[in-house]
Design a protein around this motif. Structure first.
Motif, PDB file in Angstrom:
ATOM      1  N   GLU A  44      -2.595  19.128 -46.730  1.00 55.47           N
ATOM      2  CA  GLU A  44      -1.580  18.071 -46.709  1.00 55.47           C
ATOM      3  C   GLU A  44      -2.219  16.695 -46.785  1.00 55.47           C
ATOM      4  O   GLU A  44      -1.699  15.774 -47.413  1.00 55.47           O
ATOM      5  CB  GLU A  44      -0.740  18.209 -45.429  1.00 55.47           C
ATOM      6  CG  GLU A  44       0.431  17.259 -45.358  1.00 55.47           C
ATOM      7  CD  GLU A  44       1.408  17.464 -46.510  1.00 55.47           C
ATOM      8  OE1 GLU A  44       2.103  16.494 -46.840  1.00 55.47           O
ATOM      9  OE2 GLU A  44       1.445  18.573 -47.074  1.00 55.47           O
ATOM     10  N   ASP A  45      -3.390  16.563 -46.196  1.00 51.94           N
ATOM     11  CA  ASP A  45      -4.097  15.285 -46.197  1.00 51.94           C
ATOM     12  C   ASP A  45      -4.451  14.874 -47.636  1.00 51.94           C
ATOM     13  O   ASP A  45      -4.306  13.719 -48.033  1.00 51.94           O
ATOM     14  CB  ASP A  45      -5.362  15.408 -45.349  1.00 51.94           C
ATOM     15  CG  ASP A  45      -5.972  14.059 -45.076  1.00 51.94           C
ATOM     16  OD1 ASP A  45      -5.197  13.111 -44.867  1.00 51.94           O
ATOM     17  OD2 ASP A  45      -7.209  13.958 -45.094  1.00 51.94           O
ATOM     18  N   ILE A  46      -4.900  15.864 -48.422  1.00 46.56           N
ATOM     19  CA  ILE A  46      -5.250  15.571 -49.820  1.00 46.56           C
ATOM     20  C   ILE A  46      -3.988  15.247 -50.609  1.00 46.56           C
ATOM     21  O   ILE A  46      -3.953  14.327 -51.421  1.00 46.56           O
ATOM     22  CB  ILE A  46      -5.992  16.769 -50.439  1.00 46.56           C
ATOM     23  CG1 ILE A  46      -7.314  16.992 -49.701  1.00 46.56           C
ATOM     24  CG2 ILE A  46      -6.236  16.553 -51.918  1.00 46.56           C
ATOM     25  CD1 ILE A  46      -8.063  18.216 -50.143  1.00 46.56           C
ATOM     26  N   HIS A  47      -2.913  16.000 -50.346  1.00 46.46           N
ATOM     27  CA  HIS A  47      -1.651  15.750 -51.025  1.00 46.46           C
ATOM     28  C   HIS A  47      -1.218  14.306 -50.883  1.00 46.46           C
ATOM     29  O   HIS A  47      -0.748  13.673 -51.825  1.00 46.46           O
ATOM     30  CB  HIS A  47      -0.553  16.641 -50.420  1.00 46.46           C
ATOM     31  CG  HIS A  47      -0.203  17.801 -51.296  1.00 46.46           C
ATOM     32  ND1 HIS A  47       0.352  17.635 -52.542  1.00 46.46           N
ATOM     33  CD2 HIS A  47      -0.317  19.124 -51.105  1.00 46.46           C
ATOM     34  CE1 HIS A  47       0.555  18.816 -53.081  1.00 46.46           C
ATOM     35  NE2 HIS A  47       0.148  19.750 -52.226  1.00 46.46           N
ATOM     36  N   ARG A  48      -1.387  13.747 -49.710  1.00 47.69           N
ATOM     37  CA  ARG A  48      -0.907  12.391 -49.446  1.00 47.69           C
ATOM     38  C   ARG A  48      -1.834  11.335 -50.017  1.00 47.69           C
ATOM     39  O   ARG A  48      -1.496  10.169 -50.029  1.00 47.69           O
ATOM     40  CB  ARG A  48      -0.756  12.175 -47.930  1.00 47.69           C
ATOM     41  CG  ARG A  48       0.535  12.763 -47.386  1.00 47.69           C
ATOM     42  CD  ARG A  48       0.794  12.353 -45.967  1.00 47.69           C
ATOM     43  NE  ARG A  48       0.188  13.274 -45.029  1.00 47.69           N
ATOM     44  CZ  ARG A  48      -0.849  12.991 -44.255  1.00 47.69           C
ATOM     45  NH1 ARG A  48      -1.385  11.813 -44.298  1.00 47.69           N
ATOM     46  NH2 ARG A  48      -1.351  13.887 -43.437  1.00 47.69           N
ATOM     47  N   ASN A  49      -3.014  11.715 -50.508  1.00 47.64           N
ATOM     48  CA  ASN A  49      -3.980  10.722 -50.963  1.00 47.64           C
ATOM     49  C   ASN A  49      -4.311  10.826 -52.448  1.00 47.64           C
ATOM     50  O   ASN A  49      -5.213  10.154 -52.928  1.00 47.64           O
ATOM     51  CB  ASN A  49      -5.277  10.853 -50.156  1.00 47.64           C
ATOM     52  CG  ASN A  49      -5.081  10.374 -48.741  1.00 47.64           C
ATOM     53  OD1 ASN A  49      -4.871   9.205 -48.502  1.00 47.64           O
ATOM     54  ND2 ASN A  49      -5.101  11.309 -47.800  1.00 47.64           N
ATOM     55  N   ILE A  50      -3.574  11.664 -53.168  1.00 42.84           N
ATOM     56  CA  ILE A  50      -3.784  11.755 -54.614  1.00 42.84           C
ATOM     57  C   ILE A  50      -2.740  10.908 -55.318  1.00 42.84           C
ATOM     58  O   ILE A  50      -1.563  10.975 -55.016  1.00 42.84           O
ATOM     59  CB  ILE A  50      -3.690  13.218 -55.085  1.00 42.84           C
ATOM     60  CG1 ILE A  50      -4.922  13.987 -54.604  1.00 42.84           C
ATOM     61  CG2 ILE A  50      -3.585  13.292 -56.601  1.00 42.84           C
ATOM     62  CD1 ILE A  50      -4.939  15.431 -55.005  1.00 42.84           C
ATOM     63  N   MET A  51      -3.192  10.039 -56.243  1.00 42.36           N
ATOM     64  CA  MET A  51      -2.263   9.207 -57.009  1.00 42.36           C
ATOM     65  C   MET A  51      -2.530   9.440 -58.494  1.00 42.36           C
ATOM     66  O   MET A  51      -3.677   9.342 -58.942  1.00 42.36           O
ATOM     67  CB  MET A  51      -2.487   7.739 -56.668  1.00 42.36           C
ATOM     68  CG  MET A  51      -1.546   6.801 -57.385  1.00 42.36           C
ATOM     69  SD  MET A  51      -1.803   5.084 -56.911  1.00 42.36           S
ATOM     70  CE  MET A  51      -3.394   4.770 -57.653  1.00 42.36           C
ATOM     71  N   LEU A  52      -1.492   9.760 -59.233  1.00 41.74           N
ATOM     72  CA  LEU A  52      -1.642   9.946 -60.673  1.00 41.74           C
ATOM     73  C   LEU A  52      -1.266   8.651 -61.380  1.00 41.74           C
ATOM     74  O   LEU A  52      -0.268   8.031 -61.072  1.00 41.74           O
ATOM     75  CB  LEU A  52      -0.744  11.086 -61.156  1.00 41.74           C
ATOM     76  CG  LEU A  52      -1.061  12.460 -60.555  1.00 41.74           C
ATOM     77  CD1 LEU A  52      -0.092  13.495 -61.081  1.00 41.74           C
ATOM     78  CD2 LEU A  52      -2.494  12.871 -60.872  1.00 41.74           C
ATOM     79  N   THR A  53      -2.098   8.226 -62.329  1.00 39.72           N
ATOM     80  CA  THR A  53      -1.810   6.991 -63.057  1.00 39.72           C
ATOM     81  C   THR A  53      -2.510   7.057 -64.409  1.00 39.72           C
ATOM     82  O   THR A  53      -3.030   8.093 -64.801  1.00 39.72           O
ATOM     83  CB  THR A  53      -2.293   5.777 -62.239  1.00 39.72           C
ATOM     84  OG1 THR A  53      -1.938   4.581 -62.936  1.00 39.72           O
ATOM     85  CG2 THR A  53      -3.794   5.803 -62.029  1.00 39.72           C
ATOM     86  N   THR A  54      -2.512   5.940 -65.134  1.00 36.43           N
ATOM     87  CA  THR A  54      -3.184   5.878 -66.430  1.00 36.43           C
ATOM     88  C   THR A  54      -4.367   4.931 -66.347  1.00 36.43           C
ATOM     89  O   THR A  54      -4.433   4.073 -65.460  1.00 36.43           O
ATOM     90  CB  THR A  54      -2.226   5.380 -67.516  1.00 36.43           C
ATOM     91  OG1 THR A  54      -1.835   4.040 -67.180  1.00 36.43           O
ATOM     92  CG2 THR A  54      -0.997   6.255 -67.637  1.00 36.43           C
ATOM     93  N   VAL A  55      -5.300   5.085 -67.282  1.00 43.75           N
ATOM     94  CA  VAL A  55      -6.464   4.191 -67.320  1.00 43.75           C
ATOM     95  C   VAL A  55      -5.994   2.756 -67.557  1.00 43.75           C
ATOM     96  O   VAL A  55      -6.480   1.809 -66.941  1.00 43.75           O
ATOM     97  CB  VAL A  55      -7.442   4.640 -68.423  1.00 43.75           C
ATOM     98  CG1 VAL A  55      -8.579   3.644 -68.575  1.00 43.75           C
ATOM     99  CG2 VAL A  55      -7.997   6.011 -68.105  1.00 43.75           C
TER     100      VAL A  55
END
Ligand code: SF4
Length: 202
Positions: A44-55
């Motif tokens: 859950e900790d990793i789930h809350r700290n992953i952000m998807l974006t573009t370069v």
């Protein structure tokens, strides 16, 4: 099994149908809830700290958050720019409090003042020495069009005669709030720009 020996079936057709029906019934009974997302294995900790974006978005955010203005203040608008940098208006909030004496370490020119044709070659040289990508804010009536001195023989009628201008901030002089509004417009422009990154072949 020898070749040619007739095939023996253990179950009759009816028994096979019953077996299949029983298997389906058991599957239906055990499939009442949707299966969990395969990503559930992540903490859950990793789930809350992953952000998807573009370069593009990351580079635009980084560039717009660290604009460093070159020191180039030819006339009286400079005092409002200085006020914008001081503690009350605090340009440090935008990561741009460092006014660079070296144009090679600057990527923003804020044209705070009247420009004469005698000074124009030096100001344009400063612009050319600035690092790419670079931006220009025309500050004040003089920066936009020459202002009240527009008809003078010795005044450049707008910085856009000698360099491309990204944002125009009107006023004589513009207040720090107006300048900051123009800076925020430039931030949005930079953040929306497309980055043409060319990867080197391995
Ligand atoms: S716009 Fe007004 S305050 Fe700014 S440089 Fe020109 S005369 Fe001075």
């Amino acid at each position: 099994m020898e070749v040619g020996e007739p095939r023996k079936y253990i179950y009759s057709d009816v028994e096979l149908d019953q077996h299949e029906g029983q298997e389906i019934a058991e599957l239906m009974a055990s499939s009442q809830q949707p299966l969990p997302d395969p990503d559930r294995w992540l903490d859950e900790d990793i789930h809350r700290n992953i952000m998807l974006t573009t370069v593009d978005a990351v580079i635009g955010w980084a560039r717009s958050s660290s604009l460093w203005p070159a020191i180039c203040f030819p006339a009286c608008c400079a005092f409002e720019l200085i006020a914008a940098n001081a503690s009350r208006f605090d340009l440090s909030r935008f990561g741009m409090e460092i006014l660079r004496a070296s144009p090679r370490q600057a990527d923003l020119m804020i044209t705070a003042g009247t420009l004469t044709w005698k000074m124009a070659p030096q100001v344009r040289r400063i612009y050319h020495q600035m690092a790419e990508p670079k931006w220009v804010i025309a500050m004040g009536a003089c920066g936009i069009s020459g202002g009240i001195f527009r008809s003078s023989y010795n005044v450049v009628p707008g910085y856009n005669r000698i360099m491309p201008v990204d944002v125009y901030v009107p006023g004589c002089p513009p207040r720090p709030e107006a300048l900051i509004y123009g800076i925020r417009m430039l931030h949005r422009k930079i953040a929306q720009a497309h980055t043409d990154i060319k990867l080197q072949p391995m």
